[in-house]
Design a protein around this motif. Structure first.
Motif: not given
Length: 75
Positions: A15-17, A21-23, A28-30
């Protein structure tokens, strides 16, 4: 129970991987949205070198392992 510990650890890892990756992608998007292009420009030569390395490694191994190099064709 000792038997359940590996199952719990494996589930937590699975679940954490993707969440990590989304974090990273959100960070990067921010940074991009905030106008921090210089942050990305700092790492662009590293990315170009990695891409060049990947392409050259793929080409060399294609020639070596598929028998196109030094006329090593299958009989």
């Amino acid at each position: 129970d000792i038997v359940m510990l590996p199952i719990i650890a494996e589930t937590a890892y699975s679940i954490s991987v993707p969440l990590m990756g989304l974090a990273y992608a959100a960070l990067a998007a921010l940074a991009w949205q905030a106008g921090k292009e210089s942050f990305f420009e700092t790492f662009s030569p590293i990315g170009r070198m990695a891409l060049t390395n990947y392409i050259m490694q793929s080409l060399i191994q294609t020639f070596l392992f598929f028998g196109c190099f030094f006329s090593m064709e299958a009989a």
